[in-house]
Scaffold this motif. Structure first.
Motif, PDB file in Angstrom:
ATOM      1  N   ARG A 237      11.714   7.259   5.600  1.00  0.00           N
ATOM      2  CA  ARG A 237      11.790   8.204   6.711  1.00  0.00           C
ATOM      3  C   ARG A 237      10.671   9.232   6.729  1.00  0.00           C
ATOM      4  O   ARG A 237      10.453   9.901   7.729  1.00  0.00           O
ATOM      5  CB  ARG A 237      13.149   8.925   6.685  1.00  0.00           C
ATOM      6  N   ILE A 238       9.971   9.397   5.621  1.00  0.00           N
ATOM      7  CA  ILE A 238       8.880  10.383   5.579  1.00  0.00           C
ATOM      8  C   ILE A 238       7.542   9.697   5.294  1.00  0.00           C
ATOM      9  O   ILE A 238       6.610   9.782   6.096  1.00  0.00           O
ATOM     10  CB  ILE A 238       9.128  11.466   4.500  1.00  0.00           C
ATOM     11  N   ILE A 239       7.453   9.012   4.153  1.00  0.00           N
ATOM     12  CA  ILE A 239       6.176   8.422   3.741  1.00  0.00           C
ATOM     13  C   ILE A 239       5.657   7.426   4.786  1.00  0.00           C
ATOM     14  O   ILE A 239       4.502   7.521   5.224  1.00  0.00           O
ATOM     15  CB  ILE A 239       6.331   7.704   2.376  1.00  0.00           C
ATOM     16  N   PHE A 240       6.532   6.503   5.188  1.00  0.00           N
ATOM     17  CA  PHE A 240       6.087   5.482   6.130  1.00  0.00           C
ATOM     18  C   PHE A 240       5.620   6.086   7.458  1.00  0.00           C
ATOM     19  O   PHE A 240       4.464   5.885   7.855  1.00  0.00           O
ATOM     20  CB  PHE A 240       7.178   4.422   6.326  1.00  0.00           C
ATOM     21  N   PRO A 241       6.452   6.865   8.156  1.00  0.00           N
ATOM     22  CA  PRO A 241       5.949   7.411   9.431  1.00  0.00           C
ATOM     23  C   PRO A 241       4.741   8.319   9.265  1.00  0.00           C
ATOM     24  O   PRO A 241       3.830   8.286  10.089  1.00  0.00           O
ATOM     25  CB  PRO A 241       7.146   8.168  10.013  1.00  0.00           C
TER      26      PRO A 241
ATOM     27  N   GLY B 177       0.824  -1.214   0.000  1.00  0.00           N
ATOM     28  CA  GLY B 177       0.000   0.000   0.000  1.00  0.00           C
ATOM     29  C   GLY B 177       0.849   1.250   0.000  1.00  0.00           C
ATOM     30  O   GLY B 177       0.572   2.215  -0.719  1.00  0.00           O
ATOM     31  N   LEU B 178       1.918   1.232   0.803  1.00  0.00           N
ATOM     32  CA  LEU B 178       2.804   2.396   0.839  1.00  0.00           C
ATOM     33  C   LEU B 178       3.441   2.618  -0.528  1.00  0.00           C
ATOM     34  O   LEU B 178       3.547   3.746  -1.010  1.00  0.00           O
ATOM     35  CB  LEU B 178       3.889   2.203   1.903  1.00  0.00           C
ATOM     36  N   LEU B 179       3.866   1.511  -1.151  1.00  0.00           N
ATOM     37  CA  LEU B 179       4.504   1.619  -2.464  1.00  0.00           C
ATOM     38  C   LEU B 179       3.538   2.138  -3.527  1.00  0.00           C
ATOM     39  O   LEU B 179       3.868   3.046  -4.288  1.00  0.00           O
ATOM     40  CB  LEU B 179       5.039   0.252  -2.899  1.00  0.00           C
ATOM     41  N   THR B 180       2.350   1.550  -3.572  1.00  0.00           N
ATOM     42  CA  THR B 180       1.417   1.967  -4.620  1.00  0.00           C
ATOM     43  C   THR B 180       0.917   3.389  -4.361  1.00  0.00           C
ATOM     44  O   THR B 180       0.570   4.105  -5.291  1.00  0.00           O
ATOM     45  CB  THR B 180       0.210   1.016  -4.732  1.00  0.00           C
ATOM     46  N   GLY B 181       0.888   3.807  -3.084  1.00  0.00           N
ATOM     47  CA  GLY B 181       0.475   5.171  -2.795  1.00  0.00           C
ATOM     48  C   GLY B 181       1.566   6.181  -3.111  1.00  0.00           C
ATOM     49  O   GLY B 181       1.294   7.331  -3.438  1.00  0.00           O
TER      50      GLY B 181
ATOM     51  N   ALA C 143      -3.070   2.062   3.869  1.00  0.00           N
ATOM     52  CA  ALA C 143      -1.651   2.392   3.708  1.00  0.00           C
ATOM     53  C   ALA C 143      -1.456   3.189   2.415  1.00  0.00           C
ATOM     54  O   ALA C 143      -0.709   4.170   2.371  1.00  0.00           O
ATOM     55  CB  ALA C 143      -0.808   1.121   3.684  1.00  0.00           C
ATOM     56  N   HIS C 144      -2.150   2.780   1.382  1.00  0.00           N
ATOM     57  CA  HIS C 144      -2.070   3.458   0.089  1.00  0.00           C
ATOM     58  C   HIS C 144      -2.502   4.920   0.217  1.00  0.00           C
ATOM     59  O   HIS C 144      -1.778   5.834  -0.186  1.00  0.00           O
ATOM     60  CB  HIS C 144      -2.953   2.725  -0.925  1.00  0.00           C
ATOM     61  N   SER C 145      -3.666   5.150   0.799  1.00  0.00           N
ATOM     62  CA  SER C 145      -4.138   6.537   0.852  1.00  0.00           C
ATOM     63  C   SER C 145      -3.313   7.345   1.849  1.00  0.00           C
ATOM     64  O   SER C 145      -3.109   8.548   1.670  1.00  0.00           O
ATOM     65  CB  SER C 145      -5.638   6.594   1.144  1.00  0.00           C
ATOM     66  N   GLY C 146      -2.801   6.691   2.906  1.00  0.00           N
ATOM     67  CA  GLY C 146      -1.896   7.394   3.820  1.00  0.00           C
ATOM     68  C   GLY C 146      -0.660   7.889   3.089  1.00  0.00           C
ATOM     69  O   GLY C 146      -0.231   9.033   3.258  1.00  0.00           O
ATOM     70  N   ALA C 147      -0.083   7.021   2.253  1.00  0.00           N
ATOM     71  CA  ALA C 147       1.130   7.400   1.521  1.00  0.00           C
ATOM     72  C   ALA C 147       0.829   8.434   0.446  1.00  0.00           C
ATOM     73  O   ALA C 147       1.613   9.343   0.198  1.00  0.00           O
ATOM     74  CB  ALA C 147       1.756   6.158   0.895  1.00  0.00           C
ATOM     75  N   ALA C 148      -0.338   8.296  -0.188  1.00  0.00           N
ATOM     76  CA  ALA C 148      -0.674   9.214  -1.283  1.00  0.00           C
ATOM     77  C   ALA C 148      -1.017  10.609  -0.761  1.00  0.00           C
ATOM     78  O   ALA C 148      -0.905  11.587  -1.499  1.00  0.00           O
ATOM     79  CB  ALA C 148      -1.837   8.653  -2.099  1.00  0.00           C
TER      80      ALA C 148
END
Ligand SMILES: Nc1ncnc2c1ncn2[C@@H]1O[C@H](COP(=O)(O)OP(=O)(O)O)[C@@H](O)[C@H]1O
Ligand SMILES: [Mg+2]
Lengths: 293, 280
Positions: free
Chosen positions: B196-200, B109-113, B168-173
């Motif tokens: 260090r930024i997107i994930f946290p 989700g993080l990656l796709t976002g 996770a996707h929308s959080g990252a996006a």
């Protein structure tokens, strides 16, 4: 008009960008060369021409401020210089090198606190150094010293949400300065602060500048703030933004609050306020005309 | 007549004022007290209703029937399987599917976002799959994996994965632009920005996904056990209902509710420990 001031009315028929190219501090460092910036249309509307024929040179080590009506393209100019946005036409260059993207050479202090809330003050300030692989022994001492200088000794382990707005902006400034950038970009950094805190922040900025004398590109809507800190102040026209007026502030630095009541300050304030008012009035008229149509 | 009407209605109003403000001031004390009162009322209503004889025999077990049956369940188990094993197998199915879903859903989700390509690849598929209720997949899962453990874990995995991935996707996006710009100006590489930024920055939204996914994993495991299982809380209540062992059904439902509550509390506890900056 007001010939005793070193005014340069760029609205005059002949635009002479080279006349601006050399500030008091030496050769040109930052150069906006005949910039046009159009934002793409959103949902089929017409695009927005934010900047047109925007031409500017800033000398190395100069503290340079831009004032102008809301929406005239101040932040756009800063975003181009920071490398966050690309120009539609024209080149922005630093030290003769065209800008292609963000760089540690150009540190940015944002209007709204953009500190990372999951990191402590210390970790916020040193994140860049850490990611560049600098050893902690080198940057930690520097960060501690810098936090001391901005009056935040003892707050290293605090989190951003535990600090006041003014303190958060000081952390942002420390984060921007730790890498000793060539240019420091500030977009209305003190806009949200009360006037007492503001004045202290302005004095702090001048003190910090003495350290390694970076070029400062400073945006504000407060004419007094611009005069107080700057070597040069530029007023922009309403959208599309161009340089309307450029004035030099000759008072030597460091300055303290007594400068605010000096004749030079008051004269400049009058001139600049008039120019800002003219620019704002033209924006207002254009909008009113659009409504009447 | 008119004056008589006004006076009594004026008095309770005047009297109510100080008492309502007193209620407001001792909020910390009155809230748990009110909760206790409402639970007590519910228990009393249950006890009187079940013993009154208004309802047909056996439909609503009495408190003593419940406690007898509970002792029986706790000591003898149900259909040759101890109560703890019924609970354990349901938890195992739910948690293994959930953990697998999280392990795959969060990074993906993080990656796709974060990446434009990822976004373009999965967004339309996600938009289609998201509104489908997880239990609609049960027949397909049974068809592909049979009635064994694999099918159930796959179903839970699929349920958890979808909700965790979406969040996770929308959080990252939706990481604030200023964070990314600040990171770029500080010289962070793209991978450093990711870790260090997107994930946290996405963690609060990830937890929203975890909470929904946990609740649904638990709900879906019970649903899956209702048919085609020989063990588990879902099996226990559906089998007990078929053989008209009503107290067991009630106890099973209460246990399912209690465990769902505990699972939710566990995630909320983790969240307050990790996301200390939330809402500030
Ligand atoms: N990302 C964007 N997309 C579209 N239009 C934008 C964008 N950013 C700014 N604009 C428009 O460009 C003009 C200048 O904006 P900005 O540079 O933010 O002005 P200022 O900082 O002087 O208030 C405004 O009309 C604004 O609406
Ligand atoms: Mg702006």
């Amino acid at each position: 008009m007001l010939s005793y001031l070193s005014l340069h009315d760029v609205n005059a028929p002949t635009i002479a960008p080279t006349g601006l190219a050399h500030g008091v501090h030496g050769p040109s460092d930052v150069r906006f060369q005949d910039i046009k910036k159009v934002y793409g249309s959103v949902r089929g509307g017409a695009g927005t021409v934010a900047l047109e024929s925007f031409d500017l040179s800033i000398a190395s080590g100069e503290i340079f401020s831009i004032v102008g009506p809301t929406g005239c393209g101040k932040s756009t100019a800063l975003n181009l210089l920071a490398g966050f946005e690309a120009t539609t036409e024209g080149v922005v260059a630093v030290g003769g090198q065209a800008i292609v993207g963000p760089s540690i050479d150009r540190a940015v202090v944002f209007q709204h606190p953009s500190l990372f809330p999951w990191l402590s003050v210390m970790d916020n300030v040193t994140l860049g150094q850490k990611c560049r692989g600098e050893p902690a022994s080198r940057y930690e001492e520097r960060a501690r010293h810098l936090l001391h200088e901005v009056g935040l000794r003892g707050f290293e382990k605090h989190y951003p949400y535990q600090l006041s707005g003014g303190m958060q902006q000081r952390v942002q400034i420390a984060r921007a300065l730790i890498g000793e950038p060539r240019v420091l970009l500030m977009d209305e950094p003190f806009g949200a602060l009360d006037s007492q805190t503001r004045l202290m922040m302005q004095e702090l900025l001048l003190r910090l500048w003495q350290g390694f004398k970076p070029t400062i590109f400073f945006i504000t809507h407060d004419v007094g703030e611009a005069i107080f800190i700057s070597d040069r102040v530029v007023v922009m026209t309403g959208r599309p933004g161009r340089v309307k007026l450029s004035v030099e502030v000759k008072a030597p630095k460091p300055r303290d609050y007594s400068f605010i009541s000096s004749p030079e300050f008051i004269d400049l304030q009058g001139t600049l306020l008039q120019a800002v008012h003219e620019a704002a009035a033209s924006v207002y008229e254009a909008q009113a005309g659009g409504v009447l149509k | 007549m008119t004056s008589n009407n006004i006076q009594p209605s004026a008095r309770p109003n005047a009297a109510a004022k100080p008492s309502s403000s007193a209620l407001f001031m001792s909020d910390a004390l009155t809230k748990p007290l009110l909760s206790a009162v409402s639970i007590l009322v519910l228990l009393v209503v249950w006890a009187t209703l079940s013993t009154s004889g208004i309802l047909p025999q056996g439909y609503l077990p009495t408190p003593s029937e419940i406690s007898q049956d509970f002792t029986l369940l706790a000591t003898q188990g149900y259909k040759g399987v101890s109560l703890y094993d019924h609970i354990g197998i349901s938890l195992f199915r739910a948690l293994s599917g959930f953990v697998l879903g999280v392990l795959l859903g969060v990074p993906l989700g993080l990656l796709t976002g974060f990446t434009k390509t990822g976004n373009a690849l999965v967004s339309p598929i996600m938009a289609f799959l998201r509104p489908i209720p997880p239990i609609a997949f049960i027949p397909m899962v049974v068809l592909y994996f049979g009635l064994g453990e694999t099918g159930k874990v796959v179903l839970i995995f699929w349920t958890a994965f979808n909700y965790v991935h979406v969040n996770a996707h929308s959080g990252a996006a939706n990481v604030p632009l200023a964070y990314l710009r600040a990171a770029k100006s500080l010289g962070l590489t793209r991978w450093q920005q990711f870790f260090r930024i997107i994930f946290p920055a996405a963690i609060p939204q990830i937890f929203t996904g975890l909470r929904v996914a946990m609740a649904l994993s638990w709900a879906v495991v019970v649903a899956a056990e209702l048919t085609g299982a020989q063990e588990g809380l879902g099996y226990m209540i559906s089998d007990a209902a078929l053989t008209f062992r009503i107290p067991t059904v009630f106890i099973g439902i209460a246990i399912i509710g209690a465990i769902g509550l505990l699972l939710n509390l566990a995630i909320e506890y983790l969240e307050t420990r990790i996301v200390h900056w939330r809402g500030r």
